[in-house]
Design a protein around this motif. Structure first.
Motif, PDB file in Angstrom:
ATOM      1  N   SER A   1      30.299 -75.213 -31.195  1.00 30.05           N
ATOM      2  CA  SER A   1      29.219 -74.557 -30.475  1.00 30.05           C
ATOM      3  C   SER A   1      28.921 -75.270 -29.161  1.00 30.05           C
ATOM      4  O   SER A   1      28.721 -74.635 -28.116  1.00 30.05           O
ATOM      5  CB  SER A   1      27.964 -74.514 -31.355  1.00 30.05           C
ATOM      6  N   VAL A   2      28.915 -76.596 -29.194  1.00 27.94           N
ATOM      7  CA  VAL A   2      28.637 -77.369 -27.972  1.00 27.94           C
ATOM      8  C   VAL A   2      29.752 -77.171 -26.957  1.00 27.94           C
ATOM      9  O   VAL A   2      29.499 -76.914 -25.772  1.00 27.94           O
ATOM     10  CB  VAL A   2      28.461 -78.865 -28.301  1.00 27.94           C
TER      11      VAL A   2
ATOM     12  N   ASN B   1      31.745 -74.710 -26.696  1.00 29.15           N
ATOM     13  CA  ASN B   1      31.701 -73.338 -26.210  1.00 29.15           C
ATOM     14  C   ASN B   1      30.650 -73.191 -25.112  1.00 29.15           C
ATOM     15  O   ASN B   1      30.894 -72.556 -24.077  1.00 29.15           O
ATOM     16  CB  ASN B   1      31.399 -72.389 -27.371  1.00 29.15           C
ATOM     17  N   LYS B   2      29.479 -73.811 -25.313  1.00 29.99           N
ATOM     18  CA  LYS B   2      28.424 -73.754 -24.299  1.00 29.99           C
ATOM     19  C   LYS B   2      28.832 -74.465 -23.013  1.00 29.99           C
ATOM     20  O   LYS B   2      28.432 -74.078 -21.914  1.00 29.99           O
ATOM     21  CB  LYS B   2      27.140 -74.371 -24.851  1.00 29.99           C
ATOM     22  N   LEU B   3      29.660 -75.511 -23.163  1.00 32.52           N
ATOM     23  CA  LEU B   3      30.120 -76.263 -22.000  1.00 32.52           C
ATOM     24  C   LEU B   3      31.306 -75.592 -21.311  1.00 32.52           C
ATOM     25  O   LEU B   3      31.737 -76.020 -20.239  1.00 32.52           O
ATOM     26  CB  LEU B   3      30.512 -77.682 -22.415  1.00 32.52           C
TER      27      LEU B   3
END
Length: 257
Positions: free
Chosen positions: A217-218, A220-222
């Motif tokens: 998730s992290v 992907n956000k980055l």
């Protein structure tokens, strides 16, 4: 330094950086200070280490450059530089294919280098270097070929947890995700109860899946698609593991940063 930093898959920029650094070193060895020479050697080592990944330079040349730099950047006078050099030296040792009788010696040298670096940095004065070394020490411990695999695995978890005292989701999300990914891969291969390994590790598998999902998730956000794909592959393998496979996970997701 600019040539070394060009974001490209073309090793020509790195070869140009190597030539430029060697030219600089010719002058610095005559007229420069010992610290200027050591800094250039450290950067040359990093350039050569990157070139080695393209098979454009022997990794031993990188190791030699780091060792020359350590003659000046010692633990007493230059602790931060010493720690970075020990980290780079260890990762260079770990990048050598472990296919001969000397592989265990190189693995031991890598672990020793990370531990030497950690002797001179503290979480208070050098938090970034401290976290980097702890993360990479954890990687070295879990990938070292040893009869003490479980013991090394639990030592690696301790190192990752130390890194996570600095690397937080709020302040350093990319580094945080790197470390929890490495921790997930490690914990998935450890028994829930080291005193009773035959009982398996369903709880550790659940925790590893949780960590991998958070890391994905992290990333992907980055917008780090490469790491999203790497974590997704490891996660898929781990979920398959939970449904009946008794084989340990292949160690495919190591992030030395």
């Amino acid at each position: 330094t600019a040539q070394m930093s060009v974001p490209s898959n073309d090793p020509g920029y790195l070869e140009g950086a190597r030539d430029s650094m060697n030219s600089a070193l010719e002058a610095l060895r005559i007229q420069g200070t010992s610290e200027e020479v050591a800094e250039a050697e450290m950067n040359l080592g990093l350039i050569l280490q990157n070139l080695a990944s393209y098979n454009r330079a022997p990794i031993t040349d990188s190791i030699s450059a780091y060792q020359r730099s350590l003659r000046t950047f010692n633990a007493q006078k230059h602790p931060a530089e010493f720690a970075i050099l020990q980290n780079n030296l260890a990762t260079a040792f770990m990048s050598i294919p472990f296919s001969d009788e000397r592989s265990k010696m190189r693995e031991a040298l890598a672990v020793q280098a990370f531990e030497e670096g950690l002797k001179v940095v503290t979480i208070v004065d050098n938090p970034s270097e401290y976290a980097m070394l702890q993360n990479n020490l954890g990687n070295a411990l879990q990938y070292v070929s040893s009869s003490h695999r479980v013991e090394n695995g639990f030592r690696a978890i301790e190192a990752y947890d130390e890194a996570l005292r600095v690397r937080t989701l709020e302040d350093t999300p990319a580094e945080y995700a790197n470390t929890i990914s490495n921790k997930a891969n490690c914990i998935a291969n450890l028994p829930d109860d080291p005193e009773n390994p035959e009982a398996g590790n369903p709880e550790n598998l659940k925790e590893a899946i949780r960590l991998y999902r958070e890391a994905r998730s992290v990333f992907n956000k980055l917008g780090d698609i490469h790491k999203v794909e790497a974590v997704s592959g490891a996660l898929e393998e781990l979920e398959t593991e939970m449904f009946g496979s008794s084989q340990p996970l292949s160690n495919v997701h190591k992030i030395n940063q």
